[in-house]
Enzyme design. Sequence first.
Site, short mmCIF file in Angstrom:
data_model
loop_
_atom_site.label_atom_id
_atom_site.label_comp_id
_atom_site.label_asym_id
_atom_site.label_seq_id
_atom_site.Cartn_x
_atom_site.Cartn_y
_atom_site.Cartn_z
N HIS A 236 1.88 4.60 -2.84
CA HIS A 236 2.02 6.04 -2.61
C HIS A 236 3.41 6.53 -2.99
O HIS A 236 3.57 7.55 -3.67
CB HIS A 236 1.77 6.37 -1.13
CG HIS A 236 0.36 6.17 -0.67
ND1 HIS A 236 -0.73 6.62 -1.38
CD2 HIS A 236 -0.13 5.58 0.46
CE1 HIS A 236 -1.84 6.32 -0.71
NE2 HIS A 236 -1.50 5.69 0.39
N HIS B 95 0.83 -1.21 0.00
CA HIS B 95 0.00 0.00 0.00
C HIS B 95 0.87 1.26 0.00
O HIS B 95 0.69 2.16 -0.84
CB HIS B 95 -0.91 -0.01 1.24
CG HIS B 95 -1.80 1.19 1.33
ND1 HIS B 95 -3.08 1.21 0.85
CD2 HIS B 95 -1.58 2.42 1.87
CE1 HIS B 95 -3.63 2.40 1.07
NE2 HIS B 95 -2.73 3.15 1.69
N GLU B 96 1.81 1.31 0.93
CA GLU B 96 2.66 2.50 1.02
C GLU B 96 3.60 2.62 -0.17
O GLU B 96 3.94 3.73 -0.58
CB GLU B 96 3.45 2.47 2.33
CG GLU B 96 2.59 2.43 3.59
CD GLU B 96 1.59 3.57 3.67
OE1 GLU B 96 1.84 4.65 3.07
OE2 GLU B 96 0.54 3.39 4.32
#
Length: 372
Positions: free
Chosen positions: A30, A26-27
């Site tokens: 980003h 997920h990170e």
Amino acid sequence: MFGMDSLLIGTIIPFLFVLTVVVFVHEMGHYLVGRWCGIGVQAFSVGFGPEIFGFNDRHGTRWKLSAIPLGGYVKFLGDMSVTSSPDSEATQKLTEAERKHAFHTQPVWKRAATVFAGPLFNFLLTIAVFAVMFSVYGRFVSDPMVAEVRAESPAALAGFEPGDRFISVDGTPVETFSDVQRLVSGRAGDPITFVMERNGAEIILNATPEIMEQQDALGNTVKVGVIGVINNEALGQPRQVTYSPAGALVEAVSETGHIIMRTGEFLQRFVVGREDKCQLGGPVKIADMAGKAAKLGFEWVVQLVALLSVGIGFLNLLPIPPLDGGHLVFYGVEAVMRRPLSERMMDIAYRAGMFLVLAFMGFVFWNDLFGC
């Protein structure tokens, strides 16, 4: 202490593996899209709280593992906090060169793309896992046939008969008995229209699924909607379907879409009190499921990663600050108004959103420890 049935090896390590993979992906979404957009990254952390260990890369980003393994964050240049809240004072103190790479000085489309990338990477991880699983193992399917109708069940009251074949469920065509189960299981209490084939002719039957407790593959008790029909080997003709790599990818995208839709339906019904609160769990329940999956084999742990990843991605898209979906709402308003919301309005929204997020976290923790 170190046996497979121990708390450390049997539960804690599988839990940390599952959660770390999901959070990291997920990170990383980003991070990668943010860097592609030219945004400076100050920190990439798996976990919250005090740093356990870390290092700085050549771009000045601090990569670290933190003490509380219940999430993670990417802190972009100019952020006030790990929730990417703007800090006008800090932004003013940046040099001209730094301002060019600060998150909140970027065009709205770059900020939106960077924020959306986290959930998107979660969905892509799920698709990748399913694609590999379908390529390697295929899947077992059976024809959507009715072999037996349970007495006094919704199906019996609606007029289902052995030998009937499902054609569609509420307008959605079905090809396998699993398709029927998927479309019915989340609709307890909702009237459903079934198109059936009987003796070569199509008929329409209406039934309302009832709640029934069942055991899932990991041994958890779940409540699902059923109408009371049973499939068997003679009529269902169970068989294994194999897929080419391209076919497996298509099937993986479809399966991920079904999970996203089912999650959305569950949350809608949960909000109005039509779903069992015990179906929601937090870290304790995830750890328990990770331990059970580890005992069944590594492929089960990987499947749990896929399911948790799509769930995390979906929840992060809810339009609640400080979740990714809340940021996207702000950017949508900014794109329409041609200017960002006032800091006062954003502060109020962040505070209200944080309260909702903390309340939800408290609710699932209570469920984990005392409620269920």
